[in-house]
Design a protein around this motif. Structure first.
Motif, short mmCIF file in Angstrom:
data_model
loop_
_atom_site.label_atom_id
_atom_site.label_comp_id
_atom_site.label_asym_id
_atom_site.label_seq_id
_atom_site.Cartn_x
_atom_site.Cartn_y
_atom_site.Cartn_z
N GLN A 1 0.83 -1.21 0.00
CA GLN A 1 0.00 0.00 0.00
C GLN A 1 0.86 1.25 0.00
OE1 GLN A 1 -3.36 -1.12 2.99
NE2 GLN A 1 -3.85 0.84 2.04
N GLN A 2 1.90 1.22 0.84
CA GLN A 2 2.82 2.35 0.89
C GLN A 2 3.45 2.58 -0.47
OE1 GLN A 2 2.76 3.37 4.84
NE2 GLN A 2 4.81 3.66 4.04
N PHE B 1 1.11 4.05 -2.85
CA PHE B 1 0.86 5.45 -2.52
C PHE B 1 1.93 6.34 -3.13
CE2 PHE B 1 1.75 8.97 0.49
CZ PHE B 1 0.60 9.71 0.27
N GLU C 1 1.85 6.51 -6.92
CA GLU C 1 0.86 7.45 -7.45
C GLU C 1 1.39 8.87 -7.46
OE1 GLU C 1 -3.07 7.29 -5.74
OE2 GLU C 1 -3.05 5.11 -5.93
N LEU C 2 2.28 9.14 -6.54
CA LEU C 2 2.89 10.47 -6.53
C LEU C 2 3.98 10.58 -7.58
CD1 LEU C 2 3.25 11.29 -2.73
CD2 LEU C 2 1.33 11.64 -4.25
N ALA C 3 4.10 9.57 -8.41
CA ALA C 3 5.06 9.57 -9.51
C ALA C 3 6.50 9.49 -9.05
CB ALA C 3 4.85 10.77 -10.43
N LEU D 1 11.21 11.88 4.44
CA LEU D 1 10.07 12.11 3.56
C LEU D 1 9.95 13.57 3.16
CD1 LEU D 1 7.66 10.98 2.16
CD2 LEU D 1 6.36 11.16 4.27
N ARG D 2 10.20 14.42 4.13
CA ARG D 2 10.00 15.85 3.90
C ARG D 2 10.85 16.35 2.73
NH1 ARG D 2 8.47 20.23 5.03
NH2 ARG D 2 9.17 21.88 6.43
N LEU E 1 9.86 14.82 -0.56
CA LEU E 1 8.63 15.40 -1.10
C LEU E 1 8.89 16.78 -1.69
CD1 LEU E 1 5.96 14.42 1.56
CD2 LEU E 1 5.98 13.77 -0.84
N THR E 2 9.65 17.56 -0.96
CA THR E 2 9.96 18.91 -1.45
C THR E 2 10.67 18.83 -2.79
OG1 THR E 2 10.25 19.52 0.85
CG2 THR E 2 10.98 21.09 -0.80
N HIS F 1 10.71 16.34 -4.85
CA HIS F 1 9.78 15.79 -5.83
C HIS F 1 8.83 16.87 -6.33
CE1 HIS F 1 8.02 12.46 -7.83
NE2 HIS F 1 6.83 12.63 -7.28
N HIS F 2 8.38 17.67 -5.41
CA HIS F 2 7.45 18.75 -5.75
C HIS F 2 8.08 19.69 -6.77
CE1 HIS F 2 5.10 22.50 -4.82
NE2 HIS F 2 4.15 21.62 -5.07
N LEU G 1 8.08 18.08 -10.15
CA LEU G 1 6.76 18.07 -10.76
C LEU G 1 6.41 19.44 -11.31
CD1 LEU G 1 4.73 15.82 -8.31
CD2 LEU G 1 5.61 15.24 -10.56
#
Lengths: 256, 256
Positions: free
Chosen positions: B50-51, B54, B57-59, B76-77, B80-81, B83-84, B87
């Motif tokens: 599942q992880q 998840f 899906e965020l590519a 993660l932080r 994510l940053t 990755h953001h 994107l």
DNA sequence: ACTACGCCTTAACGTTACGTCAATCTCAAG
DNA sequence: CTTGAGATTGACGTAACGTTAAGGCGTAGT
């Protein structure tokens, strides 16, 4: 004006490998091959390459480009319209992705701030509850009921009345969530009430101005993704409680 | 709760091939392998999957996901940053692509409408000029100057005065373009004047309301991409004239 | 003439995340 | 015992090249 492969590649700003590849896939053949087997490109090839690169920049696939340039009635208009649709779809998908990442980030931020002020409050509360279960009796006997409640409040950083409010809100939320679980419908009134109560509950723990729909939805997602969070809800109600809350919150934040 | 590969794949909505692949790349190993060599997955694997899904899906790439989930201090932080950012960059790139495609489409549309009203005007004019070069003298002798000019006007669908205006505008544009070619600077005053004059000129030929910056820029791009258009400009001035005009128009439409 | 060095060639593996056979084995049901 | 579903490994295909590797030209300097 004839060019070797390197000269053309420098002229056009692509690699020689690219030109060989284009040759290989019949996209751009050299004008001729000299006695030593060298590729020789002429002005026609230069023009063609320019065209190819133009469409490539538009993110057409090489296969599409080949069709476009080879077909005599090359239907640029339809191809462009079609291509445009695809690009728009991709863009929308990307935007959705970005929203999700932002939500997750926002939730992360929220969680971080919570750990900054001494770990996620839910855990604190969980610990408190555990403490009380295990040692409450003993402590109460030793120091009386008021002492332990006071300790709990301080631990969570809340005033007496606020502490009582959070207790009441959480209780009500769990009741609604339980009802929603039985209905198995995150859009049900009970579920939406639970989401709203969850929001209220959060307001007590999140620093002022921290709340946002994104953070809320993101946090709910974390409840599902992080097994530690999941357990907090699933053990108190039933398996799937965290998911139900997440789905309810998702609907809630989208509608409000 | 143990699952075979098919059961888990149905549960999670992915193919069995995907699960085998995840096993292969050490992203998600089954809990164990039974005596017949079957993969057996347990609840831990369900959670992990599942992880994984998840983040997928965020590519995130599978490699990134593996790092995220394996590293104990999984940051993660930052991920994510980071990755953001990626994107967002992708999105901006896509938006640029879409703009370009829209320009090209707009130009196509303009060109189509022109061919609808009897082929692109520039070609008409070219033909007219050719006609005059070849037969002008003869016709003039037979019918007089006025007759041929009237024919030209009608061919282009313009009134007498408009016809004269277009001639004047085009002449001035060519003069400015010539100057720009010598300066070799599409941002020069001459080049920008040429672009503005080109715009004026277009207004005579394009159906009312058709003009837009996008169509203008797109048409200029077509001048470079379509050899027939290119020749109209390059033969009248010098090689590279179409490019210069395109670059000038690009700057012009971006600034105005 | 010899050599060095840059450019040319083909061949072939690596990349991403699986889809799609193919050949073979296992399991549960009729 | 047969049958059909489901399991396994193995291997090719996808897109658009990047990146060696091994070896053949071309030309400039000694």
């Amino acid at each position: 004006m004839n060019y070797t492969i390197k000269q053309l590649s420098d002229l056009a700003g692509v690699s020689t490998r690219t030109l060989r590849y284009y040759d290989q896939i019949d996209l751009l053949k050299p004008e001729r091959i000299n006695p030593s087997g060298y590729r020789v490109y002429g002005p026609k090839q230069v023009d063609l390459l320019q065209q190819i690169l133009f469409y490539r920049e538009l993110a057409f696939s090489l296969k599409e480009i080949r069709s476009l340039l080879k077909s005599p009635n090359f239907n640029l208009r339809d191809a462009l319209t079609d291509h445009h649709k695809k690009l728009i779809a991709k863009k929308q998908h990307l935007e959705q992705l970005i929203r999700t990442v932002e939500q997750t980030l926002a939730a992360q931020k929220g969680a971080m701030q919570m750990t900054d002020q001494e770990k996620f409050e839910a855990f604190k509360k969980e610990k408190l509850a555990e403490n009380e279960r295990q040692y409450g009796k003993e402590i109460r006997e030793n120091y009386g009921k008021k002492t332990i409640e006071k300790a709990n409040k301080q631990f969570a950083g809340l005033s007496q009345t606020d502490y009582e409010k959070t207790q009441a809100i959480e209780k009500e939320m769990f009741e609604n969530l339980r009802a929603a679980m039985q209905l198995n419908d995150p859009a049900s009134t009970a579920a939406q009430k639970a989401a709203a109560l969850h929001r209220q509950w959060l307001f007590f723990f999140w620093p002022e101005g921290t709340y946002s729909k994104e953070a809320h939805a993101g946090l709910a997602q974390m409840y599902v993704d992080d097994p530690r969070f999941t357990s907090y809800y699933d053990t108190r109600l039933a398996n799937g409680a965290a998911k139900m809350l997440r789905d309810a919150v998702n609907i809630y934040t989208q509608q409000n």
